[in-house]
Motif scaffolding. Structure first.
Motif, PDB file in Angstrom:
ATOM      1  N   VAL A  34       3.104 -19.244  50.507  1.00 25.21           N
ATOM      2  CA  VAL A  34       2.466 -18.102  49.720  1.00 25.21           C
ATOM      3  C   VAL A  34       3.110 -17.674  48.697  1.00 25.21           C
ATOM      4  CG1 VAL A  34       1.706 -15.618  49.960  1.00 25.21           C
ATOM      5  CG2 VAL A  34       0.986 -17.233  51.746  1.00 25.21           C
ATOM      6  N   VAL A  35       4.771 -17.489  48.948  1.00 26.22           N
ATOM      7  CA  VAL A  35       5.574 -17.272  47.852  1.00 26.22           C
ATOM      8  C   VAL A  35       5.845 -18.300  46.851  1.00 26.22           C
ATOM      9  CG1 VAL A  35       8.268 -16.723  47.508  1.00 26.22           C
ATOM     10  CG2 VAL A  35       6.960 -15.617  49.263  1.00 26.22           C
ATOM     11  N   GLY A  36       5.669 -19.421  47.201  1.00 25.33           N
ATOM     12  CA  GLY A  36       5.743 -20.435  46.124  1.00 25.33           C
ATOM     13  C   GLY A  36       4.404 -20.574  45.312  1.00 25.33           C
ATOM     14  N   TRP A  37       3.134 -20.513  46.139  1.00 21.82           N
ATOM     15  CA  TRP A  37       2.076 -20.338  45.241  1.00 21.82           C
ATOM     16  C   TRP A  37       1.922 -19.300  44.294  1.00 21.82           C
ATOM     17  CZ3 TRP A  37      -1.594 -16.286  45.245  1.00 21.82           C
ATOM     18  CH2 TRP A  37      -2.740 -16.527  44.768  1.00 21.82           C
ATOM     19  N   LEU A  53       8.064 -25.119  43.450  1.00 24.18           N
ATOM     20  CA  LEU A  53       7.503 -26.103  44.501  1.00 24.18           C
ATOM     21  C   LEU A  53       8.651 -26.619  45.413  1.00 24.18           C
ATOM     22  CD1 LEU A  53       4.996 -27.748  45.000  1.00 24.18           C
ATOM     23  CD2 LEU A  53       6.135 -29.627  43.359  1.00 24.18           C
ATOM     24  N   ALA A  54       9.986 -26.827  44.852  1.00 25.51           N
ATOM     25  CA  ALA A  54      10.980 -27.476  45.350  1.00 25.51           C
ATOM     26  C   ALA A  54      11.622 -26.381  46.381  1.00 25.51           C
ATOM     27  CB  ALA A  54      12.247 -27.809  44.444  1.00 25.51           C
ATOM     28  N   SER A  55      11.695 -25.163  46.012  1.00 24.46           N
ATOM     29  CA  SER A  55      12.323 -24.111  46.933  1.00 24.46           C
ATOM     30  C   SER A  55      11.498 -23.413  47.888  1.00 24.46           C
ATOM     31  CB  SER A  55      13.159 -23.356  46.074  1.00 24.46           C
ATOM     32  OG  SER A  55      11.996 -22.393  45.172  1.00 24.46           O
ATOM     33  N   CYS A  56      10.173 -23.392  47.734  1.00 26.35           N
ATOM     34  CA  CYS A  56       9.420 -22.605  48.433  1.00 26.35           C
ATOM     35  C   CYS A  56       8.284 -23.493  49.335  1.00 26.35           C
ATOM     36  CB  CYS A  56       8.548 -21.521  47.790  1.00 26.35           C
ATOM     37  SG  CYS A  56       9.787 -20.215  47.527  1.00 26.35           S
TER      38      CYS A  56
END
Length: 156
Positions: A34-37, A53-56
């Motif tokens: 959710v945080v990445g989105w 995308l890479a970190s979350c």
């Protein structure tokens, strides 16, 4: 002569650990996704979306998969007859219907009466690790107490 189960019994703490670990991993993965989105949705250009995308998102998806694997492992270790991991009958061998009552009605490992802690609500065997070595432990007597889930002093 004691019966030997054909399938090795799995201790309850292991299936509980797998169950709760799977839930925590899946929930953490969902939060990361959710945080990445949310981070990706606020960026217009792809090169600014890649860090989210890479970190979350990718680690979040990996945690969801790991959580699912742990939950399936916990479900496989606990038989379907119990109400979830740690339920009654968890130590039963698969395919044997007679063993769970025999295991729960086994004679206590001590001939002494069950014990309780003053003010406690559980009855324990004298060799139960929760009361062993505690000088304040006293006999249960006529008190209506629930059996200890660790030592199971009498059948339910």
């Amino acid at each position: 002569m004691p019966s030997v189960p054909s399938v090795p019994s799995v201790p309850r703490p292991l299936s509980r650990l797998l169950w709760w670990g799977g839930l925590v991993a899946a929930a953490g993965g969902a939060v990361l996704c959710v945080v990445g989105w949310y981070g990706i949705s606020g960026e217009r250009f792809a090169e600014r979306q890649l860090p989210y995308l890479a970190s979350c998102t990718v680690p979040g998806a990996a945690l969801i998969v790991a959580g699912a694997v742990l939950l399936v492992g916990a479900a496989l270790l606990a038989p379907a007859s119990g109400p979830g991991p740690g339920g009654p009958g968890e130590h039963a061998a698969e395919g044997t219907e007679e063993e769970p009552p025999a295991a729960s009605s086994a004679a206590p490992s001590s001939e002494e009466p069950p014990l309780r802690v003053p003010g406690g609500t559980l009855a324990h065997r004298p060799d139960c690790p929760l009361v062993a070595g505690r000088p304040e432990a006293e006999p249960v007597g006529d008190a209506d107490l629930d059996p200890c889930p660790v030592c199971e002093p009498w059948p339910r």
